[in-house]
Design an enzyme around this catalytic site. Structure first.
Site, PDB file in Angstrom:
ATOM      1  N   HIS A   1       0.819  -1.203   0.000  1.00 55.52           N
ATOM      2  CA  HIS A   1       0.000   0.000   0.000  1.00 55.52           C
ATOM      3  C   HIS A   1       0.863   1.269   0.000  1.00 55.52           C
ATOM      4  CE1 HIS A   1      -3.836   1.965   0.632  1.00 55.52           C
ATOM      5  NE2 HIS A   1      -3.297   2.709   1.581  1.00 55.52           N
TER       6      HIS A   1
ATOM      7  N   HIS B   1     -10.461   2.963  -0.770  1.00 58.42           N
ATOM      8  CA  HIS B   1     -10.575   2.579   0.641  1.00 58.42           C
ATOM      9  C   HIS B   1     -11.393   1.296   0.700  1.00 58.42           C
ATOM     10  CE1 HIS B   1      -9.684   4.721   4.636  1.00 58.42           C
ATOM     11  NE2 HIS B   1      -8.601   4.526   3.959  1.00 58.42           N
TER      12      HIS B   1
END
Lengths: 229, 744
Positions: free
Chosen positions: B48, B95
């Site tokens: 990430h 998200h």
């Protein structure tokens, strides 16, 4: 005329109102900071929409205790003109400048859309130029806009011609289907007994700019300018 | 309290690092890291934060153009010149994993995070878009996710005060356990007001401002870098909690700070919190930093230094202040009632030294942590998935061509299908008008148009991607995503400028997934070059797959394109039919193609078919031609043909003003392909009779195929002289289909 727009922490329609009054209507506008107590000699004060203090408690319940509000309340009690839109309306009811309360929408959701409302009276400087029973397309954007008051209060508001607007359909009919939030008697805006304090859930400042393709809200601001000497 | 646990390769593995990565850390430090340092590397080298499995490919995307004001990837978001001295700053971010287990907070903090990326640069966010993917709408789990995500986006964005002006919602079983929640924010600023994400100048103080720090979101980026499983709900502590009120105050304070001339740089704290912002700002400034973690304002007791470093508590910024101007900065935050704490200073060299009550708890070189610095970069194995060959076996002749009667049934089915029907139930929960800049509320168009007040221009923005197409053919599917975004902007009267992307894929260590990724990035690059829309940045989200009861299911490869363009306001073009009697034309080629259409997939139940017809040169010519027609003022309405095909396009154009259409199909083309096929490169335009001669003359010169298909009626829908019903009936079905399910 000098307008003052109060800025609470969490206000978010403050600049929309300032842009309309200043840039589109050519009026003098000052920002009134919530921590200040100075009303800067304004003739007309606006409490804008938004989420003052996050609205984590009942909407408007904290803003009502901002330092500036004591003087705003005094200003109104002395006959000063005061308009509250959306969160501003909620603050006005919390401040007891207007009667009633704004509860959660009956569908328990935030609703944002163009909504027809229709003026109920010409007997205020705010609605004098508008056409009674004509439908005006004015955006709403709120989660707590369900106007409530006890029976006596509703009766008094009606008897004294204090209801400014009701929600309606595209033809101006005031029907249960055209009520977006469960407000009693489709009430969308009211004034006080002395007709100098105005509160409404819909946002006329969002439909007053020709560039956005809807100027239905403009008549109410023009009405203010025309009828306050 | 400092965690003195002994660190071994096993500890590293528990934190999600590979054994070879652990060795590399030992080599960098010349010793075994302590637990705090290892935690730092585990988050900074997570997929990430490090983009370790994607960065090499991302660098192949076109990243340059005269319109770009900062280089791709240089700042927190892309920055593009939109004229009049105004810069547009924009970015999209995912998200997904937080939203899968806690949809409300997951989506809310996604909105908060993407907006901070915009205002940390000094820009005021003026518009948001959301690209959402869920499973089958009839599944209660999907309804729970949709309800939570919608409310989360709404409650955060509504209070923050930035309108949602556009986006997508798409339903398919593959997103059942792993929904996609991609949020895009668009902001504007004066070009010269850019605040850079940098710290430099030895001795300059470092401040943390905004919310206090708690244990929420610790290891959030590591959580984002693994599959969703039955046990993912146990990771709820990894999910951040949003506070839009704090964000609103932080926005106003940050913009005031930018104007104060007191700061060197600023960066928001998102993934990997303090460690990410301190390392990235230091690396960029070529400096080091001493940070005293005991000075960070905390919201809870018993929190350890490594937790403070990794915490993803929201609504915080790191600011490098010019020495001597501390008082001015502190005054601004006092005004807005926000924390503002001096927690360290810029140092020479490139070491990040973190202290806890006088004790040095971590000592790491900044450059080894960040993307493009020491963080690992990998090439992964690829393999063409077996299903690709299956898609090619599809033959349209195996599907019996429907009669005109059957087409009525299909039409009725499609307008109510959740992928086609109005997403009103979702978007009416978002404030779409705050800011009084949304020019599309009353004038609908393919892209959302946002006013640049006081100028002659507006910004057009859109998000697009049909994951089903990308699944069928990642390269062409990604090209189509870019083409559709550009087409939407052109149909709205604008000129496409630049792209931000959110690449949602499965596990990069699965060769078939990586094959999809490689091809999709390649296709995106081709198309972005063709349409001159460089990629300014964005986000890669891997591990969008769920592992339930031992069965692994990846989502469709879904590279969402967020595109912005500029529109001269007087050219703003809308999609709604204007007047009975005007002629309806179809620009672009009609082909016998029903590939990947909602009709084929959902009505006929054919799950695998090739990507729809697409020719990038034809597409480009179409955009160019349409742009010319709009410039000449010849077009009354324009709406592209996309999901659901031509019939859906016509219905969508007819509904706003309660008009209808009377059209003839093409005898050369199958009825289903003509009405419901999703071949690309087509736009429906309507022309006022007075302008038809000029239109026909002009289009004749361009070589773009064009045919009259019919005229606008006052509400009747007629196809090949058959009565298809009335527009108001379609409108009721189209408007209420999703709310009927959700409010059941």
């Amino acid at each position: 005329m000098k307008f003052g727009v109060v800025i609470f922490p969490g206000s978010n329609c403050d600049h929309d109102m300032i842009y309309l009054l200043q840039n589109l209507l050519g009026q003098e506008v000052v920002e009134l900071w919530h921590k200040s107590t100075d009303l800067k000699g304004c003739d007309f004060i606006v409490l804008p929409g938004g989420f003052s203090y996050g609205d984590y408690l009942r909407s408007g319940a904290i803003a009502r205790f901002s330092p500036i509000m004591d003087n705003v309340i005094e200003f109104a009690n002395k006959g000063g003109y005061l308009l509250g839109i959306c969160n501003g309306f909620q603050i006005l009811t919390e401040s007891h400048l207007l009667e009633g309360a704004l509860l959660n929408n009956t569908n328990q959701k935030f609703i944002c859309k163009n909504q027809f409302i229709t003026p109920q009276t010409n007997n205020t400087i705010f609605t004098k130029e508008a056409t009674i029973a004509k439908p005006y397309s004015i955006p709403i954007a709120h989660g707590e806009g369900n106007f409530f008051a006890d029976e006596d209060t509703i009766k008094r508001l009606n008897d004294n011609d204090q209801v400014l607007f009701r929600y309606c359909d595209e033809k101006g009919n005031i029907t249960p289907e055209s009520n977006p939030n469960g407000s009693l008697q489709n009430i969308a805006g009211i004034t006080n007994k002395t007709r100098n304090v105005f509160g409404m859930m819909p946002h006329p400042e969002r439909c007053s700019d020709a560039e956005l393709g809807n100027t239905d809200g403009r008549i109410f601001f023009e009405s203010i300018l025309k009828n306050i000497k | 309290m400092v965690n003195n646990q002994t660190v071994t390769v096993e500890t590293a593995k528990e934190l999600g690092l590979l054994p070879e990565e652990f060795d590399k850390i030992c080599e960098i430090l010349g010793r075994t890291p302590n637990f705090t340092e290892l935690s730092i590397y585990s988050v900074m080298w997570s997929e990430h934060a490090s983009y370790k499995n994607s960065i090499k490919l991302l660098k192949t995307l076109p990243r340059e153009g005269d319109q770009l004001l900062v280089k791709a990837g240089e700042e927190n978001a892309g920055m593009v010149d939109v004229g009049d001295g105004i810069a547009c700053v924009f970015k999209i971010e995912s998200h997904n994993h937080p939203s899968a287990v806690e949809p409300y907070q997951g989506a809310a903090t996604g909105v908060g995070g993407i907006n901070r990326d915009i205002f940390t640069m000094g820009a005021r966010p003026i518009a948001q878009l959301n690209s959402l993917r869920f499973g089958d709408l009839n599944n209660p789990h999907t309804q729970w996710l949709l309800r939570g995500v919608t409310k989360g986006i709404g409650n955060y964005g509504n209070a923050f005060g930035v309108p949602v002006v556009g986006g997508e919602v798409f339903f398919d079983k593959c997103y059942e356990n792993n929904p996609l929640v991609n949020a895009m924010s668009v902001g504007i600023m004066r070009k010269e007001d850019l605040i850079s994400a940098v710290s430099k100048g030895v001795g300059n103080p470092i401040y943390i401002v905004g919310s206090s720090t708690g244990k929420d979101g610790i290891h959030g980026s590591t959580f984002a870098s693994a599959d969703i499983t039955e046990n993912s709900a146990d990771d709820i502590p990894s999910i951040q909690v949003g506070d839009p009120f704090q964000e609103k105050l932080l926005l106003e304070a940050s913009l005031e700070l930018g104007k104060s001339g007191c700061i060197i740089g600023m960066q928001d704290m998102g993934a990997a919190g303090i460690i990410c912002s301190t390392s990235e700002m230091s690396e960029k400034g070529g400096c080091g930093m001493n940070v005293y973690l005991d000075k960070v304002p905390l919201r809870q007791k018993n929190i350890e230094p490594w937790e403070i470093l990794l915490s993803e508590s929201q609504e915080r910024m790191l600011v490098c202040v010019e020495k001597g101007k501390e008082a001015i900065v502190e005054e601004i935050f006092k005004k807005w009632d926000l924390n503002c704490a001096d927690i360290g200073e810029v140092t020479e060299g490139d070491r990040l030294n973190f202290y806890w009550n006088g004790e040095l708890v971590a000592d790491v070189p900044a450059s080894t942590l960040v993307l493009g610095g020491g963080a690992p970069q990998y090439d992964r194995e690829t393999k063409e998935p077996a299903y690709i060959a299956e898609t090619l076996k599809f033959n349209i002749d195996d599907i019996t061509e429907p009669t005109i009667e059957e087409c009525k049934e299909i039409a009725d089915f499609l307008v109510q299908h959740p992928n086609i029907a109005s997403k009103r139930w979702v978007y009416e929960q978002y404030d779409s008008m705050v800011g009084t800049k949304n020019m599309s509320t009353n004038r609908p168009s393919d892209a959302a148009i946002v006013n640049l007040k006081g100028t002659s221009n507006a910004i057009a923005c859109t998000t697009d991607c049909n994951g089903r197409y990308v699944h069928a053919n990642p390269r062409v599917g990604a090209q189509i995503a870019v083409a559709e975004a550009a087409r939407n902007i052109v149909c709205s009267g604008g000129e496409p400028l630049a792209v931000t992307n959110c690449l949602n894929f499965g596990n990069p260590y699965v060769p078939e997934t990586y094959w999809q990724f490689v091809n999709a990035v390649g296709g995106m690059g081709d198309a972005c070059r063709k349409f001159n829309t460089p990629v300014t940045g964005g986000n890669v989200s891997f591990y969008n797959q769920s592992s339930m009861d031992g069965k692994i299911e990846a989502v469709y490869p879904t590279p969402v394109i967020g595109m912005i363009g500029v529109v001269e306001k007087h050219l703003q073009t809308t999609l709604d039919f204007k007047k009975k009697g005007q002629t309806i034309y179809l620009l672009g080629k009609s082909v016998n193609d029903i590939n990947c259409s909602e009709y084929l997939f959902s009505y006929k139940g054919v799950k695998l078919s090739p990507v729809p017809y697409f020719d990038i040169d034809e597409e480009y010519n179409l955009h160019h031609t349409l742009n010319g027609l709009i410039l000449e003022g010849l077009i009354a309405s324009a709406h592209d043909v996309s999901d659901g095909g031509l019939f859906t396009t016509l219905i969508e154009s007819a509904m706003p003003n309660g008009l209808g259409f009377n059209i003839l199909t093409d005898s050369e083309i199958r009825l289903d392909a003509f009405l419901f096929g999703e071949a690309q490169g087509r736009v429906v335009v309507t022309i006022d009779p007075a302008k038809e001669d000029d239109f026909v003359d002009m289009i004749g010169l361009t070589g773009v195929p064009c045919c009259t298909i019919g005229t606008i009626t006052d509400g009747a829908i007629i196809i090949d002289d058959e009565d298809f019903g009335k527009i108001e009936d379609y409108k009721v079905k189209y408007d209420t289909s999703i709310s009927n399910v959700m409010e059941k």
